[in-house]
Design a protein around this motif. Structure first.
Motif, short mmCIF file in Angstrom:
data_model
loop_
_atom_site.label_atom_id
_atom_site.label_comp_id
_atom_site.label_asym_id
_atom_site.label_seq_id
_atom_site.Cartn_x
_atom_site.Cartn_y
_atom_site.Cartn_z
N HIS A 37 2.77 2.20 -3.08
CA HIS A 37 1.40 1.69 -3.19
C HIS A 37 1.27 0.54 -2.21
N ARG A 38 0.64 0.80 -1.07
CA ARG A 38 0.59 -0.17 0.01
C ARG A 38 -0.68 -1.02 -0.06
N ILE A 39 -0.50 -2.29 0.22
CA ILE A 39 -1.63 -3.21 0.37
C ILE A 39 -1.62 -3.67 1.82
N GLN A 41 -3.59 -5.99 4.65
CA GLN A 41 -4.54 -7.08 4.82
C GLN A 41 -4.84 -7.30 6.30
N THR A 46 -9.37 -6.07 3.31
CA THR A 46 -8.09 -5.76 2.67
C THR A 46 -8.19 -4.37 2.05
N CYS A 47 -7.19 -3.53 2.30
CA CYS A 47 -7.20 -2.16 1.79
C CYS A 47 -6.00 -1.91 0.89
N SER A 48 -6.23 -1.12 -0.14
CA SER A 48 -5.18 -0.69 -1.05
C SER A 48 -5.01 0.82 -0.92
N THR A 53 -7.66 5.50 -1.17
CA THR A 53 -7.76 4.24 -0.42
C THR A 53 -9.04 3.51 -0.77
N CYS A 55 -11.08 -0.25 0.04
CA CYS A 55 -11.11 -1.41 0.94
C CYS A 55 -12.15 -2.42 0.48
#
Length: 201
Positions: A37-39, A41, A46-48, A53, A55
């Motif tokens: 699970h990437r964050i 910035q 900022t996107c998760s 996905t 943002c």
């Protein structure tokens, strides 16, 4: 003033560098955290990234860290300076028809544009390096659950800074043109002396 091919090379290198810097500025992957699970910035959002996905745009300056605010401001100044340098260099380049009757002034304008490109590139390199230094410093002090690593945008920004700086250096190069002009002057003098000697004979 640099020769025309050298000016074109410098101009296009700087142009590619500016485009690369613009790409880096709008990229999201300035800082990344996590694997499954990437964050991510960026300077603007900022996107998760997980199953889907999502943002969030940075719509408030008060919520941003000093790191993001300073980096964003310096990059915008750098891009503004590059935009002005593009216009100035276009006027001063040998292949354009601006200021045709004033070669010395035209050369000076081209050098000013090159210097502005170099200043813009150096600004990009310095602020990107400072941003990376802050990430490394936070990485060693933060808890492992909150550690961020620098992402792809950092390398893109470095590339943009180097290309813009080198392009500006080519535009301001004078030795190449001086050597070629001195060769042409010497060859002209040699031809004139040969002609005068042949007239005496």
């Amino acid at each position: 003033m640099a020769s025309s091919p050298l000016q074109l090379l410098g101009f296009f290198l700087a142009l590619i560098g500016v485009a690369t810097t613009v790409t880096a500025t709008i990229m999201v992957e300035w800082k990344t955290h996590g694997h499954s699970h990437r964050i991510m910035q960026g300077l603007w959002m900022t996107c998760s990234v997980g199953h889907r996905t999502t943002c969030e745009v940075h719509d408030s300056l008060l919520k941003l860290s000093d790191q993001v605010q300073i980096t964003r401001a310096i990059l915008l100044v750098s891009l503004f300076l590059s935009t002005v340098a593009l216009m100035v260099s276009t006027i001063g380049m040998k292949c354009t028809r601006f200021m045709e009757g004033k070669p010395n002034a035209k050369g000076a304008v081209a050098r000013i544009g090159g210097i502005m490109f170099m200043a813009s590139g150096v600004m990009t390199l310095i602020i990107t390096s400072w941003y990376v230094k802050k990430i490394i410093s936070d990485f060693h002090h933060d808890h492992h659950l909150h550690r961020f690593e620098f992402g792809t945008a950092v390398f893109v920004s470095w590339a943009g800074g180097f290309l813009t700086t080198f392009g500006g250096a080519f535009l301001t190069c004078q030795k190449c043109s001086r050597s070629s002009s001195s060769r042409s002057i010497n060859s002209n003098r040699l031809l004139q002396t040969n002609k005068s000697n042949s007239n005496y004979v």
